[in-house]
Scaffold this motif. Structure first.
Motif, PDB file in Angstrom:
ATOM      1  N   TYR A   1      -0.558  -0.062 -10.546  1.00 12.65           N
ATOM      2  CA  TYR A   1       0.237   1.126 -10.291  1.00 12.65           C
ATOM      3  C   TYR A   1      -0.110   2.309 -11.150  1.00 12.65           C
ATOM      4  CZ  TYR A   1       2.886  -1.389  -6.804  1.00 12.65           C
ATOM      5  OH  TYR A   1       3.361  -2.275  -5.620  1.00 12.65           O
ATOM      6  N   THR A   2      -0.086   3.054 -10.816  1.00 11.91           N
ATOM      7  CA  THR A   2      -0.226   4.647 -11.837  1.00 11.91           C
ATOM      8  C   THR A   2       0.722   5.642 -11.457  1.00 11.91           C
ATOM      9  OG1 THR A   2      -2.815   4.368 -11.703  1.00 11.91           O
ATOM     10  CG2 THR A   2      -1.925   6.384 -12.228  1.00 11.91           C
TER      11      THR A   2
ATOM     12  N   SER B   1      -4.221  -3.739  -5.837  1.00  8.37           N
ATOM     13  CA  SER B   1      -4.358  -5.037  -6.353  1.00  8.37           C
ATOM     14  C   SER B   1      -3.114  -5.994  -6.134  1.00  8.37           C
ATOM     15  CB  SER B   1      -5.074  -4.951  -7.827  1.00  8.37           C
ATOM     16  OG  SER B   1      -3.809  -4.360  -8.490  1.00  8.37           O
TER      17      SER B   1
ATOM     18  N   THR C   1       1.710   5.097  -7.894  1.00  6.55           N
ATOM     19  CA  THR C   1       0.655   4.784  -6.907  1.00  6.55           C
ATOM     20  C   THR C   1       0.148   3.351  -6.852  1.00  6.55           C
ATOM     21  OG1 THR C   1       0.115   7.228  -6.342  1.00  6.55           O
ATOM     22  CG2 THR C   1      -1.437   5.646  -5.518  1.00  6.55           C
TER      23      THR C   1
ATOM     24  N   ASP D   1      -2.929   0.661  -6.428  1.00  6.65           N
ATOM     25  CA  ASP D   1      -4.342   0.560  -6.176  1.00  6.65           C
ATOM     26  C   ASP D   1      -4.865  -0.576  -5.411  1.00  6.65           C
ATOM     27  OD1 ASP D   1      -3.944  -1.723  -7.881  1.00  6.65           O
ATOM     28  OD2 ASP D   1      -5.047  -0.896  -9.602  1.00  6.65           O
TER      29      ASP D   1
ATOM     30  N   ASN E   1       0.741  -1.245  -0.177  1.00  7.55           N
ATOM     31  CA  ASN E   1       0.008   0.040   0.019  1.00  7.55           C
ATOM     32  C   ASN E   1       0.916   1.176  -0.014  1.00  7.55           C
ATOM     33  OD1 ASN E   1       1.017  -0.029   2.615  1.00  7.55           O
ATOM     34  ND2 ASN E   1      -1.061   0.132   3.721  1.00  7.55           N
TER      35      ASN E   1
END
Length: 238
Positions: A112-113, A153, A149, A151, A40
């Protein structure tokens, strides 16, 4: 500096260019190519930029490069006539530093972003990799490219982030008729953290570890309390 003076300087430098190194030693490398991160937690990508000489407009002509490696011509597209014309540099005026990155196959790995980091050049915090574009000389040191960042998952395993930071350079100048020229300078893919022939061995990865569930933390806390209580009771019986 007028064109005649610049042309004379160009001819003089060309005559002695054999004594210069063909390319400056510029490196762009991941500051921490591997590591461990919790599922996280955002993951920051930092790069370290080094150079063995001053690079940029502030260094003066030929801007830290060998003049023999500066582009001699530039092809310009004329939209009014739908034709291309090739011009020859009569003089060189400045150098642009262009930070960026490439991604194969995508910048955002599953889960991820990516968001690039921006900060004013005057900021006392982390230096942004993107800020190199506004400098008259190539700055060296450590720079924050951006953050990935999660998510939620991805809870465990190794994640490869295929974003490859790179530095490119453009040289500006004019032709004999005054046409402004702007040509690419440097290796075909720029100075980057993972050259194309090293993509299999050069990467930015993180081993993702799962975050303990709240119930697990609660049980662990009870265990610690129990051990502490047992020790206190044992101490009283002595």
């Amino acid at each position: 500096m007028n064109h005649k003076t610049t042309g004379a300087l160009l001819a003089l430098t060309l005559a002695s260019s054999s004594a210069l190194a063909a390319w400056p030693n510029i490196t762009v490398s991941y500051l921490q190519p591997t590591g461990v991160a919790e599922a996280n937690t955002p993951i920051e990508m930092w790069v370290r930029v080094t150079a063995d000489r001053e690079i940029g407009t502030a260094a003066g002509f030929p801007f830290g490069f060998d003049v023999a490696d500066l582009p001699k011509t530039e092809t310009v597209y004329d939209f009014s006539t739908n034709t291309r014309k090739t011009y020859t540099f009569a003089s060189y005026t400045s150098l642009s530093i262009i930070p960026g990155w490439s991604c194969t196959p995508r910048c955002d790995p599953p889960g991820y972003t990516f968001e690039s980091f921006y900060a004013p050049a005057s900021s006392t915090g982390p230096r942004a990799f993107t800020n190199l574009a506004g400098s008259e000389r190539l700055l060296t040191g450590d720079f924050l490219v951006g953050s990935f960042t999660p998510d939620g998952s991805v809870t465990s395993g190794t994640v490869t982030f295929s974003l490859v930071p790179a530095l490119n350079f453009n040289v500006q100048g004019v032709a004999t008729d005054g046409t402004q020229l702007n040509a690419y300078l440097g290796p075909a893919n720029g100075f980057n953290a993972c050259p194309y022939d090293q993509r299999d061995t050069c990467s930015f990865t993180r081993t993702i570890t799962s975050v303990p569930e709240p119930s697990s933390l609660w049980l662990w806390g009870l265990g610690v309390i129990g051990v502490g209580a047992a020790r206190r009771l044992g101490g009283r019986r002595v």
